[in-house]
Scaffold this motif. Sequence first.
Motif, PDB file in Angstrom:
ATOM      1  N   ALA A 193       0.556  -1.304  -0.119  1.00 28.31           N
ATOM      2  CA  ALA A 193       0.117   0.029   0.014  1.00 28.31           C
ATOM      3  C   ALA A 193       0.752   1.211  -0.172  1.00 28.31           C
ATOM      4  O   ALA A 193       1.892   1.167   0.776  1.00 28.31           O
ATOM      5  CB  ALA A 193      -1.056  -0.014   0.860  1.00 28.31           C
ATOM      6  N   PRO A 194       0.293   2.486  -0.428  1.00 26.81           N
ATOM      7  CA  PRO A 194       0.777   3.053  -0.596  1.00 26.81           C
ATOM      8  C   PRO A 194       1.221   4.256   1.072  1.00 26.81           C
ATOM      9  O   PRO A 194       0.572   4.067   1.753  1.00 26.81           O
ATOM     10  CB  PRO A 194       0.530   4.172  -1.464  1.00 26.81           C
ATOM     11  N   ASP A 195       1.728   5.368   1.532  1.00 25.96           N
ATOM     12  CA  ASP A 195       2.033   5.628   2.518  1.00 25.96           C
ATOM     13  C   ASP A 195       0.593   6.787   2.621  1.00 25.96           C
ATOM     14  O   ASP A 195      -0.169   7.296   2.240  1.00 25.96           O
ATOM     15  CB  ASP A 195       2.598   7.350   2.790  1.00 25.96           C
ATOM     16  N   ALA A 196      -0.399   6.448   3.620  1.00 23.93           N
ATOM     17  CA  ALA A 196      -2.096   6.908   3.475  1.00 23.93           C
ATOM     18  C   ALA A 196      -1.787   7.719   3.976  1.00 23.93           C
ATOM     19  O   ALA A 196      -2.651   8.491   2.903  1.00 23.93           O
ATOM     20  CB  ALA A 196      -2.703   5.782   4.630  1.00 23.93           C
ATOM     21  N   ALA A 197      -1.033   8.277   4.941  1.00 24.26           N
ATOM     22  CA  ALA A 197      -1.406  10.259   5.107  1.00 24.26           C
ATOM     23  C   ALA A 197      -0.865  10.817   3.970  1.00 24.26           C
ATOM     24  O   ALA A 197      -1.939  11.699   3.272  1.00 24.26           O
ATOM     25  CB  ALA A 197      -1.006  10.591   5.933  1.00 24.26           C
ATOM     26  N   GLU A 198      -0.204  10.323   3.198  1.00 25.58           N
ATOM     27  CA  GLU A 198       0.273  11.587   1.644  1.00 25.58           C
ATOM     28  C   GLU A 198      -0.230  11.114   0.607  1.00 25.58           C
ATOM     29  O   GLU A 198      -0.842  11.906   0.268  1.00 25.58           O
ATOM     30  CB  GLU A 198       1.976  10.545   1.207  1.00 25.58           C
ATOM     31  N   PHE A 199      -1.125   9.892   0.607  1.00 20.56           N
ATOM     32  CA  PHE A 199      -2.177   9.740  -0.618  1.00 20.56           C
ATOM     33  C   PHE A 199      -3.030  10.134  -0.108  1.00 20.56           C
ATOM     34  O   PHE A 199      -3.781  10.590  -1.289  1.00 20.56           O
ATOM     35  CB  PHE A 199      -2.518   8.235  -1.092  1.00 20.56           C
ATOM     36  N   VAL A 200      -3.235  10.674   0.260  1.00 19.22           N
ATOM     37  CA  VAL A 200      -5.084  10.449   1.088  1.00 19.22           C
ATOM     38  C   VAL A 200      -4.349  12.297   0.272  1.00 19.22           C
ATOM     39  O   VAL A 200      -5.633  12.791  -0.199  1.00 19.22           O
ATOM     40  CB  VAL A 200      -5.605  10.683   2.499  1.00 19.22           C
ATOM     41  N   GLN A 201      -3.914  13.098   1.388  1.00 24.43           N
ATOM     42  CA  GLN A 201      -3.304  14.599   1.539  1.00 24.43           C
ATOM     43  C   GLN A 201      -3.654  14.769  -0.030  1.00 24.43           C
ATOM     44  O   GLN A 201      -3.830  15.741  -0.610  1.00 24.43           O
ATOM     45  CB  GLN A 201      -1.680  14.870   2.241  1.00 24.43           C
ATOM     46  N   ARG A 202      -2.646  14.090  -0.772  1.00 27.06           N
ATOM     47  CA  ARG A 202      -2.617  14.632  -2.691  1.00 27.06           C
ATOM     48  C   ARG A 202      -4.110  14.642  -3.274  1.00 27.06           C
ATOM     49  O   ARG A 202      -4.285  15.378  -4.158  1.00 27.06           O
ATOM     50  CB  ARG A 202      -1.315  13.586  -3.592  1.00 27.06           C
ATOM     51  N   ALA A 203      -4.350  13.573  -2.237  1.00 25.57           N
ATOM     52  CA  ALA A 203      -6.361  13.160  -3.304  1.00 25.57           C
ATOM     53  C   ALA A 203      -7.337  14.300  -3.414  1.00 25.57           C
ATOM     54  O   ALA A 203      -7.466  15.165  -3.901  1.00 25.57           O
ATOM     55  CB  ALA A 203      -6.126  11.820  -3.127  1.00 25.57           C
ATOM     56  N   ILE A 204      -7.239  14.489  -1.829  1.00 29.50           N
ATOM     57  CA  ILE A 204      -8.165  16.002  -1.554  1.00 29.50           C
ATOM     58  C   ILE A 204      -7.310  17.164  -1.684  1.00 29.50           C
ATOM     59  O   ILE A 204      -8.427  18.311  -2.394  1.00 29.50           O
ATOM     60  CB  ILE A 204      -7.751  15.563   0.176  1.00 29.50           C
ATOM     61  N   SER A 205      -5.871  17.318  -1.789  1.00 31.67           N
ATOM     62  CA  SER A 205      -5.881  19.060  -2.130  1.00 31.67           C
ATOM     63  C   SER A 205      -5.174  19.230  -3.823  1.00 31.67           C
ATOM     64  O   SER A 205      -5.219  20.538  -4.191  1.00 31.67           O
ATOM     65  CB  SER A 205      -4.317  19.883  -1.068  1.00 31.67           C
ATOM     66  N   GLN A 206      -5.168  17.929  -4.430  1.00 29.50           N
ATOM     67  CA  GLN A 206      -4.501  18.030  -5.756  1.00 29.50           C
ATOM     68  C   GLN A 206      -5.507  17.123  -6.885  1.00 29.50           C
ATOM     69  O   GLN A 206      -5.720  17.852  -7.699  1.00 29.50           O
ATOM     70  CB  GLN A 206      -3.171  17.511  -5.871  1.00 29.50           C
ATOM     71  N   SER A 207      -5.556  16.075  -6.914  1.00 32.35           N
ATOM     72  CA  SER A 207      -6.090  15.104  -7.415  1.00 32.35           C
ATOM     73  C   SER A 207      -7.975  15.557  -7.995  1.00 32.35           C
ATOM     74  O   SER A 207      -8.243  15.622  -9.054  1.00 32.35           O
ATOM     75  CB  SER A 207      -5.941  14.133  -7.458  1.00 32.35           C
TER      76      SER A 207
END
Length: 318
Positions: free
Chosen positions: A221-235
């Motif tokens: 799995a990817p790093d959960a905090a980093e993945f979610v942060q990028r998803a909600i702030s950029q993706s």
Amino acid sequence: MTEGNHGPTARVLRLLDLLQSRPVWSGPELADRLGVTTRSVRRDVERLRDLGYPVNAEHGAAGGYQLGAGRRLPPLLLDDDEAVAVAVCLRLAAGGTVEGLGEAAVRTLAKLDQVLPSRLRGEVEAIHEATTTLDPTVPVVDSGTLLTLARAVRGTEQVRFDYSGPHGSGERRVEPYRLVATGRRWYLLGFDVDRDGWRTFRLDRISGLAPRGWRFRPRDAPDAAEFVQRAISQSAYEHVGRVRVSAPRSVVAQAIPPAAGTVTADGRSHCIVEAGGMDLDWMAMHFARLPWDFDVLGPPALRGAMRRLSERLARAST
């Protein structure tokens, strides 16, 4: 969670209760209270020590037994009323009522729920349903959803739910990996089986959640905090702006919430800020509010928005 009123286990619980009620007890005092010999008291003290409770013993006329502070938390022994009170408080904390306790509360609630007798679950649910908060603007996440997902994460069990996202609604089959809290909003990092990829899901958009009854083999799995942060702030946005800020990451990160953007160190005195947005002019205005000098790295259209903003401000100041 709760114990019977007879036998060695109940006596050990009673001994623990006595030791917590005052600083020091002599052996004969404890034996008298428990209705046993001092030899039985010594055996019960050893049982408490085996469970992780540091019981100190001092010899002599002024000595006795004393409950000390341990290096780790021993097993928590609760009666019915205490168990209900703890579960209710954990549900409130998990829902964001107690700032900063959300993730720890969910983990603890998942452990407590495993051993909570079914006769007490109804009491916990009734009290929770009768409780409300004074801030209706905060998106409230159902504690049952949190608890079900926490159990599924811990047990590597696939779940099914209906999801209402910005691009439509539909049923999802997901391998849940991690719950992530940002502010008072909760997200699930999971592997979407039908879409064959990692996804983030806002918990307040989930309904009809149910475990599917079989376990999955964990993936890398990817790093959960980093993945979610990028998803909600950029993706989720049409544009992603990148600027190089003339200030250390440790300073800039304090001013930018995780949901607003990512901050990456670029040397000791600079950092890179990335943030998403649907409108470049609005993005330019928000970047311009940073209290430090910065250079626009991209996209090129953001530089144009910056020039337009600068011209408007120049005209307004004349």
